[in-house]
Design a protein around this motif. Structure first.
Motif, mmCIF file in Angstrom:
data_model
loop_
_atom_site.group_PDB
_atom_site.id
_atom_site.type_symbol
_atom_site.label_atom_id
_atom_site.label_comp_id
_atom_site.label_asym_id
_atom_site.label_seq_id
_atom_site.Cartn_x
_atom_site.Cartn_y
_atom_site.Cartn_z
ATOM 1 N N MET A 163 39.179 9.678 18.693
ATOM 2 C CA MET A 163 39.872 9.619 17.467
ATOM 3 C C MET A 163 39.516 8.543 16.538
ATOM 4 S SD MET A 163 43.332 11.310 19.328
ATOM 5 C CE MET A 163 44.247 9.969 19.057
ATOM 6 N N ILE A 164 39.268 7.444 17.161
ATOM 7 C CA ILE A 164 39.112 5.928 16.427
ATOM 8 C C ILE A 164 37.719 6.200 15.582
ATOM 9 C CG2 ILE A 164 38.388 3.334 16.566
ATOM 10 C CD1 ILE A 164 40.338 3.401 18.957
ATOM 11 N N ALA A 165 36.739 6.863 16.557
ATOM 12 C CA ALA A 165 35.476 6.968 15.823
ATOM 13 C C ALA A 165 35.666 7.902 14.545
ATOM 14 C CB ALA A 165 34.486 7.661 16.617
ATOM 15 N N VAL A 166 36.425 8.950 14.626
ATOM 16 C CA VAL A 166 36.455 9.897 13.384
ATOM 17 C C VAL A 166 37.193 9.254 12.288
ATOM 18 C CG1 VAL A 166 37.671 12.132 12.884
ATOM 19 C CG2 VAL A 166 36.255 11.989 14.901
ATOM 20 N N SER A 167 38.376 8.599 12.796
ATOM 21 C CA SER A 167 39.349 8.057 11.821
ATOM 22 C C SER A 167 38.548 7.024 10.701
ATOM 23 C CB SER A 167 40.584 7.538 12.455
ATOM 24 O OG SER A 167 41.217 8.280 13.176
ATOM 25 N N GLU A 168 37.726 6.254 11.584
ATOM 26 C CA GLU A 168 37.115 5.135 10.744
ATOM 27 C C GLU A 168 36.021 5.931 9.770
ATOM 28 O OE1 GLU A 168 34.910 2.681 13.756
ATOM 29 O OE2 GLU A 168 35.902 0.851 12.757
ATOM 30 N N SER A 169 35.324 6.777 9.898
ATOM 31 C CA SER A 169 34.480 7.126 8.867
ATOM 32 C C SER A 169 34.985 8.542 8.144
ATOM 33 C CB SER A 169 33.409 7.750 9.998
ATOM 34 O OG SER A 169 33.392 8.416 10.840
ATOM 35 N N THR A 170 35.958 9.039 8.129
ATOM 36 C CA THR A 170 36.595 10.186 7.368
ATOM 37 C C THR A 170 37.348 9.366 6.253
ATOM 38 O OG1 THR A 170 38.104 10.429 9.039
ATOM 39 C CG2 THR A 170 36.264 11.963 9.040
ATOM 40 N N PRO A 171 37.618 10.143 5.371
ATOM 41 C CA PRO A 171 38.417 9.818 4.116
ATOM 42 C C PRO A 171 39.681 9.472 4.646
ATOM 43 C CG PRO A 171 37.145 11.579 3.503
ATOM 44 C CD PRO A 171 36.933 11.664 4.949
ATOM 45 N N GLY A 172 40.393 8.333 4.102
ATOM 46 C CA GLY A 172 41.752 7.987 4.293
ATOM 47 C C GLY A 172 41.682 6.793 5.091
ATOM 48 N N PRO A 173 42.850 6.022 4.922
ATOM 49 C CA PRO A 173 42.918 4.399 5.595
ATOM 50 C C PRO A 173 43.236 4.755 6.848
ATOM 51 C CG PRO A 173 44.723 4.713 3.893
ATOM 52 C CD PRO A 173 44.009 6.156 3.848
ATOM 53 N N THR A 191 53.960 -8.370 6.278
ATOM 54 C CA THR A 191 55.079 -7.513 6.591
ATOM 55 C C THR A 191 54.624 -6.220 7.423
ATOM 56 O OG1 THR A 191 54.594 -6.387 4.483
ATOM 57 C CG2 THR A 191 56.528 -7.995 4.229
ATOM 58 N N PRO A 192 55.770 -5.421 8.089
ATOM 59 C CA PRO A 192 55.425 -4.555 8.977
ATOM 60 C C PRO A 192 54.778 -3.290 8.122
ATOM 61 C CG PRO A 192 57.580 -5.247 9.414
ATOM 62 C CD PRO A 192 57.019 -5.814 8.292
ATOM 63 N N GLY A 193 53.844 -2.638 8.884
ATOM 64 C CA GLY A 193 53.409 -1.323 8.376
ATOM 65 C C GLY A 193 51.873 -1.773 7.810
ATOM 66 N N ILE A 194 51.095 -0.631 7.539
ATOM 67 C CA ILE A 194 49.613 -0.657 7.289
ATOM 68 C C ILE A 194 49.512 -0.991 6.051
ATOM 69 C CG2 ILE A 194 47.611 0.857 6.989
ATOM 70 C CD1 ILE A 194 48.705 2.551 9.542
ATOM 71 N N ILE A 195 48.595 -1.700 5.673
ATOM 72 C CA ILE A 195 48.519 -2.308 4.361
ATOM 73 C C ILE A 195 48.193 -1.439 3.241
ATOM 74 C CG2 ILE A 195 46.758 -3.959 3.214
ATOM 75 C CD1 ILE A 195 46.582 -6.055 5.082
ATOM 76 N N ALA A 196 47.364 -0.435 3.510
ATOM 77 C CA ALA A 196 47.112 0.368 2.373
ATOM 78 C C ALA A 196 48.625 1.395 2.038
ATOM 79 C CB ALA A 196 46.294 1.570 3.184
ATOM 80 N N ILE A 197 49.387 1.468 3.001
ATOM 81 C CA ILE A 197 50.683 2.088 2.567
ATOM 82 C C ILE A 197 51.402 1.130 1.887
ATOM 83 C CG2 ILE A 197 52.819 2.701 3.556
ATOM 84 C CD1 ILE A 197 51.145 4.036 5.710
ATOM 85 N N ASN A 198 51.687 -0.449 2.533
ATOM 86 C CA ASN A 198 52.391 -1.288 1.682
ATOM 87 C C ASN A 198 51.759 -1.533 0.288
ATOM 88 O OD1 ASN A 198 53.402 -1.487 4.295
ATOM 89 N ND2 ASN A 198 52.716 -3.464 4.484
ATOM 90 N N GLY A 225 59.169 5.931 -7.234
ATOM 91 C CA GLY A 225 57.544 5.773 -7.355
ATOM 92 C C GLY A 225 56.975 5.319 -6.176
ATOM 93 N N GLY A 226 57.633 4.532 -5.453
ATOM 94 C CA GLY A 226 56.994 3.767 -4.108
ATOM 95 C C GLY A 226 56.737 4.998 -3.296
ATOM 96 N N PHE A 227 57.764 5.729 -3.232
ATOM 97 C CA PHE A 227 57.764 6.992 -1.960
ATOM 98 C C PHE A 227 56.618 7.807 -2.644
ATOM 99 C CE2 PHE A 227 61.714 5.985 -0.303
ATOM 100 C CZ PHE A 227 61.590 6.468 1.090
ATOM 101 N N VAL A 228 56.566 8.044 -3.914
ATOM 102 C CA VAL A 228 55.407 9.163 -4.425
ATOM 103 C C VAL A 228 53.990 8.783 -4.333
ATOM 104 C CG1 VAL A 228 54.531 10.312 -6.622
ATOM 105 C CG2 VAL A 228 57.138 10.357 -5.881
ATOM 106 N N ALA A 229 53.762 7.182 -4.449
ATOM 107 C CA ALA A 229 52.538 6.682 -4.422
ATOM 108 C C ALA A 229 52.030 6.823 -3.118
ATOM 109 C CB ALA A 229 52.641 5.301 -4.877
ATOM 110 N N THR A 230 52.851 6.405 -2.050
ATOM 111 C CA THR A 230 52.622 6.387 -0.604
ATOM 112 C C THR A 230 52.333 7.799 -0.230
ATOM 113 O OG1 THR A 230 54.003 4.371 -0.520
ATOM 114 C CG2 THR A 230 53.255 5.570 1.616
ATOM 115 N N LEU A 231 53.071 8.771 -0.617
ATOM 116 C CA LEU A 231 52.713 10.168 -0.190
ATOM 117 C C LEU A 231 51.485 10.675 -0.773
ATOM 118 C CD1 LEU A 231 56.222 12.433 -0.688
ATOM 119 C CD2 LEU A 231 54.783 11.582 1.505
ATOM 120 N N GLY A 232 51.165 10.129 -2.007
ATOM 121 C CA GLY A 232 49.693 10.586 -2.596
ATOM 122 C C GLY A 232 48.593 9.856 -1.481
ATOM 123 N N MET A 233 48.653 8.466 -1.248
ATOM 124 C CA MET A 233 47.808 7.937 -0.291
ATOM 125 C C MET A 233 47.544 8.592 0.881
ATOM 126 S SD MET A 233 46.303 4.649 -0.565
ATOM 127 C CE MET A 233 45.118 4.218 0.608
#
Lengths: 184, 186
Positions: B48-58, A55-62, A76-84
């Motif tokens: 930006m890719i290099a920084v994004s890969e290694s810092t916290p967050g997807p 599905t569209p979108g980044i896996i972490a967000i989905n 809850g879906g919105f809140v969890a994603t905002l936390g992420m």
């Protein structure tokens, strides 16, 4: 309200300790969501990854939206994603506006090299757990090896692996039905 | 103001059309760099890719924040990230309602039964990708010190679980590995 806050906090922690692409979230996701909070099982995480792949979108967000929606509906879906995404916003905005040269320090490179080794070990451990719950019988084991071999040989888009899984899943049910009919 | 609206449109589109992991957003970002918005160029994107890969967050989320910041400062970073997330949130909420309706359907269950090993294979591939950025590669195929640390950490963690039945928290592993990386000079 309290559970919404818990959702936000749990996914904030997951976001903060995910280094790299979407699958790097797996160790923190299984720790927080499966082991600590028991919001989902390993099997359900596999379901969400399967849907997230196609599905569209980044896996972490989905994945965050899925688990949030399961607990507390659309809100809850919105809140969890905002936390992420909050840790990304904070960390990247600080790096981009204040610490533009942070990556050029040698020590920072060493720290991140160490983190990447740690992430590799964590992802391996999480993968073992996920495979144990996702592969239940000989069919699963054979199918896993076949898809893995195809991925290594041809490096296709993950969407194709999911499509093959869907087709094989439907065919398997049809076959089982047919065997039952034959017996009758 | 105009830039913010453009950011909303562009990153909503990226969120809507990039399917899969964070890397799926890259072609769209290179496309943005080539457009004459003047937000960032391909060389800045590589940093930006290099920084994004290694810092916290997807990684995909980090890229959106970084690219948005380049275009319109802090407001741009926040706008781009929220716009990127929005299509995924909406679609997954719809998919969830749909699945809820069909839960218990034997075809849906049969499909997921076959999908589990298939997705297991995909996660294995992603795991190999993580190895590539941590201990594979270099001049000798495997970087020996990195690999040794990997074996020690993984072995130690599995052994601890076996002995005590408890798991070492992932955050503890990451913090210790960060410190070891700095100490050994990985």
């Amino acid at each position: 309200m309290r559970e919404l806050f818990e959702l936000y906090a749990a996914f904030f922690r997951i976001g903060l300790f995910t280094f790299g692409g979407g699958m790097a979230m797996l160790p923190m996701l299984t720790k927080e969501v499966v082991e600590d909070k028991k919001w989902a099982t390993n099997e359900e995480i596999l379901d969400y990854f399967a849907i997230g792949q196609c599905t569209p979108g980044i896996i972490a967000i989905n994945t965050a939206t899925f688990i949030g929606t399961k607990r507390k509906g659309a809100v809850g879906g919105f809140v969890a994603t905002l936390g992420m995404i909050t840790p990304s916003l904070i960390v990247i905005l600080i790096i981009a506006s204040v610490l533009t040269r942070i990556m050029e320090y040698e020590i920072v490179g060493h720290i991140f090299a160490g983190i990447r080794v740690g992430v590799a070990a964590l992802v391996t451990e999480a993968l073992i757990g996920i495979l144990r719950s996702g592969i239940k019988d000989r069919f699963g084991a054979v199918f896993y090896v076949m898809i893995l071999a195809a991925c290594i040989l041809f490096d296709p888009s993950p969407v194709y692996a999911v499509i093959v899984g869907i087709v094989v899943g439907i065919m398997r049910i049809k076959l089982i039905d047919k065997k039952k009919e034959d017996k009758i | 103001m105009n830039t913010l609206i453009l950011l909303i449109v562009e990153f909503f589109k990226i969120g809507l059309f990039s399917v899969g992991g964070g890397l799926a957003t890259l072609p769209f970002l290179y496309n943005l760099a080539a457009k004459d918005y003047g937000w960032f160029d391909a060389a800045q994107l590589a940093d930006m890719i290099a920084v994004s890969e290694s810092t916290p967050g997807p990684m995909g989320v980090n890229m959106a924040t970084y690219a948005g910041f380049h275009a319109a400062g802090i407001a741009g970073g926040v706008t781009a990230t929220l716009s990127l997330a929005l299509p995924g949130i909406i679609i997954i909420i719809i998919v969830y309602k749909f699945l809820e309706k069909f839960s218990g359907n034997k075809y849906v269950e049969g499909v997921f039964y076959a999908l589990h090993p298939a997705v297991g294979a995909l996660i294995t591939m992603a795991c190999i990708e993580v190895y590539r950025s941590s201990f594979l590669g270099g001049d000798t195929f495997i970087r020996p010190v990195h690999f040794a640390l990997f074996v020690v950490v993984l072995g130690g963690k599995l052994l601890y679980t076996k002995r005590t039945g408890k798991k070492i928290h992932p955050i503890a592993v990451i913090v210790v590995c960060a410190a070891l990386g700095a100490l050994i000079g990985l």
